[in-house]
Scaffold this active site. Structure first.
Site, PDB file in Angstrom:
ATOM      1  N   LYS A 106      74.607  50.090   3.772  1.00  0.00           N
ATOM      2  CA  LYS A 106      74.494  51.430   3.202  1.00  0.00           C
ATOM      3  C   LYS A 106      73.960  51.167   1.703  1.00  0.00           C
ATOM      4  O   LYS A 106      73.301  52.116   1.195  1.00  0.00           O
ATOM      5  CB  LYS A 106      75.875  51.826   3.072  1.00  0.00           C
ATOM      6  CG  LYS A 106      76.473  52.580   4.283  1.00  0.00           C
ATOM      7  CD  LYS A 106      77.864  53.139   4.180  1.00  0.00           C
ATOM      8  CE  LYS A 106      78.032  53.816   5.315  1.00  0.00           C
ATOM      9  NZ  LYS A 106      78.524  53.229   6.385  1.00  0.00           N
ATOM     10  N   GLU A 128      80.217  62.067  -0.923  1.00  0.00           N
ATOM     11  CA  GLU A 128      81.374  62.401  -0.082  1.00  0.00           C
ATOM     12  C   GLU A 128      81.397  61.138   0.927  1.00  0.00           C
ATOM     13  O   GLU A 128      80.567  60.523   1.135  1.00  0.00           O
ATOM     14  CB  GLU A 128      81.387  63.713   0.854  1.00  0.00           C
ATOM     15  CG  GLU A 128      80.110  64.177   1.300  1.00  0.00           C
ATOM     16  CD  GLU A 128      79.348  63.372   2.243  1.00  0.00           C
ATOM     17  OE1 GLU A 128      79.589  62.806   3.013  1.00  0.00           O
ATOM     18  OE2 GLU A 128      78.137  63.504   2.262  1.00  0.00           O
ATOM     19  N   SER A 397      74.769  45.847  11.517  1.00  0.00           N
ATOM     20  CA  SER A 397      74.658  46.767  10.302  1.00  0.00           C
ATOM     21  C   SER A 397      75.777  46.323   9.358  1.00  0.00           C
ATOM     22  O   SER A 397      75.586  46.597   7.996  1.00  0.00           O
ATOM     23  CB  SER A 397      75.169  48.301  10.632  1.00  0.00           C
ATOM     24  OG  SER A 397      76.287  48.356  11.544  1.00  0.00           O
TER      25      SER A 397
HETATM   26  C1  LIG Z   1      78.546  53.501   8.028  1.00  0.00           C
HETATM   27  C2  LIG Z   1      78.064  52.552   8.849  1.00  0.00           C
HETATM   28  C3  LIG Z   1      77.446  52.832  10.281  1.00  0.00           C
HETATM   29  C4  LIG Z   1      77.027  53.995  10.304  1.00  0.00           C
HETATM   30  O1  LIG Z   1      75.851  54.540   9.628  1.00  0.00           O
HETATM   31  P1  LIG Z   1      74.196  54.736  10.029  1.00  0.00           P
HETATM   32  O2  LIG Z   1      73.931  55.797   9.349  1.00  0.00           O
HETATM   33  O3  LIG Z   1      74.420  55.472  11.618  1.00  0.00           O
HETATM   34  O4  LIG Z   1      73.633  53.464   9.966  1.00  0.00           O
HETATM   35  C5  LIG Z   1      77.108  51.852  10.786  1.00  0.00           C
HETATM   36  N1  LIG Z   1      77.451  50.512  10.600  1.00  0.00           N
HETATM   37  C6  LIG Z   1      78.381  50.305   9.412  1.00  0.00           C
HETATM   38  C7  LIG Z   1      78.699  48.727   9.116  1.00  0.00           C
HETATM   39  C8  LIG Z   1      78.605  51.093   8.596  1.00  0.00           C
HETATM   40  O5  LIG Z   1      79.437  51.063   7.353  1.00  0.00           O
END
Ligand SMILES: *Cc1c(COP(=O)(O)O)cnc(C)c1O
Length: 426
Positions: A106, A128, A397
């Protein structure tokens, strides 16, 4: 220090972005900007400022430099030898977005938009947040860049996500608990838009994923493509060729879009998006908009995409063990890539995800976020049917520290239960 040579953003995003019937901001039939008239001027200003920034090569270099010194970029690609051996299929590699500042991808988008805000000369940011991860990332960026910051959050979420609220406030952000409606994310979005309508002269709305009205999907994807570019270079450096398959989890779609953009023109690389299958696609308790037949095209929250909605266009309740994937819409970029057949979408159930989480933990010593464990679950399900001479890349992610409560409960950990009981007793 950085062994990755500077790369210019590739142009694939531009190839996807089309004018459809004279309306700008469309990816195929999806996207657009369905907003109240009052936001038109500020969105137009943002389009101009972003176009100027992305055509200025020094801006991308500034972004890369900031992410290199503040957020561990380039994040490594880790070879999962134990997991590869255990599954008996291809060699598996993991892109480590969990090693970023604040623990996920993020921050790529948030710092990018922060630098854009500084360029536009605005002094305040608003956002938000549902689970709170985007709020923490935004508050971090605001502290670092010296911007005023207000975060809108449903009152129910403020109670559920106390650790994140605590950090946002310590970082200097004002957290507004929204009491309207169901007091969750969609109500927070409405309040945030209301704030923006009155404050847009000096305020930027930091949207957290590749969704919302044009130009947000384009802006978020543009910054997040840093993931895919690095992946491409790193896989070439480590294995001498491109991966055969790439897996990402899909919430709003920012880490997936960012990763896929690195490989979009390489037809031989299969791209797979993993959505939240929740308790199973046939139970209705899930957040799979593109996999299966759950989602249908519609317009809401300022843009056109696949939504989980009923025949009247009422939004359905979504469910996932991973809060970050629990969302009714999805990036119009991914809706377009689904329709063109370039990306295949699948769903992993909560149970598969918890199993994938534990497998990665025990075999490789990596604590994944539950969102990211969806990508791992996809690999574990499908890799045994691939050949040993093939390679697979999955984007992790984020890291799982934030999920300790959910995971301890799901595993019914006895020590953790005693810990909670003792705390409650005081
Ligand atoms: C917020 C989040 C996501 C989902 O967001 P995308 O916009 O689909 O990437 C995925 N993994 C983590 C660790 C997150 O914090």
């Amino acid at each position: 220090m950085n062994e990755i040579t500077p790369v210019r953003p590739r142009i694939m995003l531009e190839n996807l972005l089309k004018n459809v019937e004279e309306r700008t901001g469309y990816f195929g039939a999806y996207g657009g900007a369905f907003t109240p008239e009052i936001l038109r001027t500020t969105l137009d200003e943002l389009i101009v400022a972003f176009d100027d920034a992305r055509r200025d090569p020094s801006f991308w270099e500034e972004f890369r430099a900031v992410m290199g010194s503040y957020s561990c970029r380039p994040t490594p690609v880790t070879h999962l030898k134990n997991l590869s051996d255990a599954l008996g299929g291809p060699q598996i590699f993991l892109k480590r977005e969990d090693l970023n500042q604040t623990g996920s991808h993020k921050i790529n988008n948030v710092m990018g938009q922060g630098l854009l805000v500084a360029r536009m000369g605005k002094k305040r940011v608003i956002a938000e947040t549902g689970a709170g991860q985007h709020g923490v990332a935004t508050a971090t960026m605001a502290a670092r860049l010296g911007l005023e910051c207000t975060i809108y959050m449903g009152a129910v979420d403020v109670e559920r996500q106390r650790p994140n609220v605590f950090w946002m406030e310590r970082l200097g952000a004002k957290v507004v608990a929204v009491e309207d409606g169901s007091a969750t994310l969609k109500d927070a979005i409405n309040q945030c838009l209301r704030d923006w309508a009155f404050s847009m002269d000096d305020t930027h709305y930091v949207l957290g994923t590749a969704c919302g009205p044009h130009p947000f999907p384009q802006i978020v994807a543009w910054f997040q493509q840093i993931i895919g570019q690095e992946c491409r270079e790193q896989m070439m450096a480590v294995t001498g060729r491109l991966p055969d398959r790439v897996y990402c989890c899909v919430g709003g779609g920012s880490n997936a879009t960012g990763t896929f953009l690195g490989f979009l023109d390489d037809a031989e690389v299969e791209l797979v998006g993993m959505e939240a299958g929740g308790e199973g696609l046939d139970t209705g308790r899930h957040a799979a908009r593109l996999a299966g037949n759950g989602g249908t095209p519609g317009v809401a929250q300022g843009y056109k995409t696949y939504f989980l909605q009923d025949e009247e266009g009422q939004m359905r309740h979504t469910h996932s063990v991973a809060a970050g994937l629990d969302y009714i819409g999805v990036s119009p970029i991914l809706a377009c890539l689904r329709e063109s057949g370039r990306v295949r979408f699948e769903a992993a159930t909560d149970n598969e995800v918890l199993e994938g989480f534990q497998t990665l933990l025990q075999r490789e010593g990596i604590i994944a976020a539950l969102e990211s464990a969806h990508a791992v679950a996809g690999v574990i399900r499908e890799a045994p049917r691939m050949r040993r001479d093939q390679t697979v890349l999955a984007t992790l992610s984020g890291r799982g520290d934030k999920d300790i409560f959910t995971i301890a409960e799901a595993l019914d950990d006895p020590g953790w239960r005693r810990f909670l009981e003792r705390k409650a007793g005081r």
